[in-house]
Design a protein around this motif. Structure first.
Motif, short mmCIF file in Angstrom:
data_model
loop_
_atom_site.label_atom_id
_atom_site.label_comp_id
_atom_site.label_asym_id
_atom_site.label_seq_id
_atom_site.Cartn_x
_atom_site.Cartn_y
_atom_site.Cartn_z
N LEU A 117 0.81 -1.21 0.00
CA LEU A 117 0.00 0.00 0.00
C LEU A 117 0.85 1.27 0.00
O LEU A 117 0.52 2.24 -0.69
N LEU A 118 1.96 1.27 0.76
CA LEU A 118 2.67 2.52 1.02
C LEU A 118 4.11 2.57 0.51
O LEU A 118 4.65 3.65 0.30
N GLU A 119 4.76 1.41 0.31
CA GLU A 119 6.20 1.43 0.03
C GLU A 119 6.50 2.12 -1.30
O GLU A 119 7.49 2.85 -1.41
N PHE A 120 5.67 1.91 -2.31
CA PHE A 120 5.93 2.56 -3.59
C PHE A 120 5.87 4.08 -3.45
O PHE A 120 6.69 4.80 -4.03
N SER A 121 4.93 4.58 -2.67
CA SER A 121 4.82 6.02 -2.46
C SER A 121 6.05 6.55 -1.74
O SER A 121 6.56 7.64 -2.06
N PHE A 122 6.55 5.80 -0.75
CA PHE A 122 7.75 6.22 -0.04
C PHE A 122 8.96 6.22 -0.98
O PHE A 122 9.81 7.12 -0.93
N ASP A 123 9.06 5.21 -1.83
CA ASP A 123 10.17 5.16 -2.78
C ASP A 123 10.11 6.34 -3.75
O ASP A 123 11.14 6.92 -4.10
N ALA A 124 8.89 6.69 -4.20
CA ALA A 124 8.74 7.83 -5.10
C ALA A 124 9.14 9.12 -4.41
O ALA A 124 9.80 10.00 -5.00
N LEU A 125 8.77 9.26 -3.13
CA LEU A 125 9.14 10.46 -2.38
C LEU A 125 10.63 10.50 -2.12
O LEU A 125 11.25 11.57 -2.11
N ARG A 126 11.23 9.31 -1.93
CA ARG A 126 12.67 9.26 -1.62
C ARG A 126 13.52 9.74 -2.78
O ARG A 126 14.57 10.36 -2.57
N VAL A 127 13.11 9.46 -4.02
CA VAL A 127 13.93 9.84 -5.17
C VAL A 127 13.76 11.31 -5.54
O VAL A 127 14.54 11.82 -6.34
N VAL A 128 12.79 11.98 -4.96
CA VAL A 128 12.65 13.42 -5.21
C VAL A 128 13.73 14.15 -4.41
O VAL A 128 13.88 13.92 -3.20
N PRO A 129 14.53 15.02 -5.04
CA PRO A 129 15.54 15.79 -4.28
C PRO A 129 14.85 16.58 -3.17
O PRO A 129 13.98 17.41 -3.44
N ILE A 130 15.24 16.30 -1.94
CA ILE A 130 14.51 16.86 -0.82
C ILE A 130 14.64 18.38 -0.76
O ILE A 130 13.73 19.09 -0.31
N PHE A 131 15.77 18.90 -1.26
CA PHE A 131 15.93 20.35 -1.25
C PHE A 131 14.96 21.03 -2.22
O PHE A 131 14.67 22.22 -2.08
N ALA A 132 14.48 20.30 -3.21
CA ALA A 132 13.50 20.86 -4.14
C ALA A 132 12.17 21.14 -3.46
O ALA A 132 11.34 21.88 -4.01
N LEU A 133 11.94 20.55 -2.29
CA LEU A 133 10.69 20.76 -1.57
C LEU A 133 10.71 22.00 -0.71
O LEU A 133 9.67 22.37 -0.15
N ILE A 134 11.86 22.64 -0.56
CA ILE A 134 11.97 23.80 0.32
C ILE A 134 11.00 24.92 -0.07
O ILE A 134 10.30 25.46 0.80
N PRO A 135 10.91 25.31 -1.36
CA PRO A 135 9.94 26.36 -1.70
C PRO A 135 8.51 26.00 -1.33
O PRO A 135 7.74 26.86 -0.87
#
Length: 290
Positions: A117-135
């Protein structure tokens, strides 16, 4: 009587620390290891001092080491308050993100349904550069401590979720099979066999998460902080003051190193039962890596 008693206690405490330090230093090979560890930092400092004092590089790009001490002296009254603000953000992110990551990792390791249910969503979030979420975090949480805490929390949570999940998957099958032969239930095996066996791996992931938390805090403070150590660094960037920037970088580095050292000491004391395997110990002994 209060003053002399406190003075006597203080002297006793300092004396005990000195005795422990001397005992630690007297261990075979300890001094030589310290000398080897400090060789490159001292050499880099000497080269830095030579280059900058001889005028081989512009001061605006790289100041002299002496300039750093004047910067620390000038902003010394600002550092304690800024440090307290930054420490609150980092600790809050580590605690909240650590508990969330540990919980998700344990659930993923126990339940295939939860993983599907959740692991794929976590993997997708993990590959997003976390600094790109700052804005986005600035837009959602506004200016202040909340976006910094949210970023640190997210980073720590992802690290510990992955570490915990992989630790569960790498538990030796022979241990689980041995528990199955006794007729233990699935939950009992998970609680008494799997979870204790993954604690050293989780703590190793926690060390990585704590180190990452300081870097995440710096990045978050750069984007929207009005207080904290990162804000003092940002002020140096605005004024093109490389000495202040380097001075703050050194402070952050010392905080990260100190946190890791303290965490390693706590881990060593708390899981003395989780010694390295005999094979690893033999390799370390033969190669001299202990």
């Amino acid at each position: 009587m209060v003053g002399p008693d406190r003075s006597r206690i203080g002297r006793r405490f300092v004396g005990n620390l000195a005795d422990r330090a001397l005992t630690w230093m007297r261990r075979p090979g300890r001094v030589s290891r310290i000398v080897r560890a400090l060789f490159l930092p001292v050499l880099a400092l000497l080269i830095w001092a030579a280059i900058t004092n001889l005028g081989l590089i512009k001061p605006i790009l790289l100041p002299t080491p002496q300039k750093l001490f004047s910067v620390w002296w000038a902003i010394g009254d600002l550092i304690p308050g800024a440090f307290w603000i930054t420490l609150q953000m980092v600790l809050t992110g580590i605690i909240v993100g650590g508990l969330a990551g540990l919980g998700f990792g344990l659930v993923f390791g126990y339940s295939r349904w939860a993983r599907d249910l959740l692991e794929f969503s976590f993997d997708a979030l993990r590959v997003v550069p976390i600094f790109a979420l700052i804005p986005l975090f600035l837009l959602w949480f506004g200016i202040g401590m909340r976006p910094q805490i949210a970023l640190v929390t997210l980073g720590v949570m992802l690290i510990l979720t992955i570490q915990t999940t992989e630790a569960v998957r790498n538990v030796l099958h022979i241990h689980v099979q041995a528990a199955l032969t006794t007729g233990a239930s699935r939950f009992h095996i998970y609680r008494t066999v799997v979870v204790p066996s993954i604690i050293p791996h989780i703590l190793a992931g926690l060390r990585l998460a704590v180190m990452a938390a300081w870097g995440l805090d710096v990045a978050a403070e750069f984007m929207g902080s009005v207080q904290g150590l990162g804000f003092l660094m940002l002020a140096g960037l605005v004024n093109l003051d490389s000495a202040r920037i380097i001075a703050m970088v050194i402070i952050f580095a010392l905080l990260a190193i100190g946190s890791d050292f303290l965490l390693r000491a706590l881990i060593k004391r708390s899981i003395r039962w989780a010694q390295r395997s005999s094979g690893g110990g033999l390799v370390a002994e033969v190669l001299g890596t202990r």
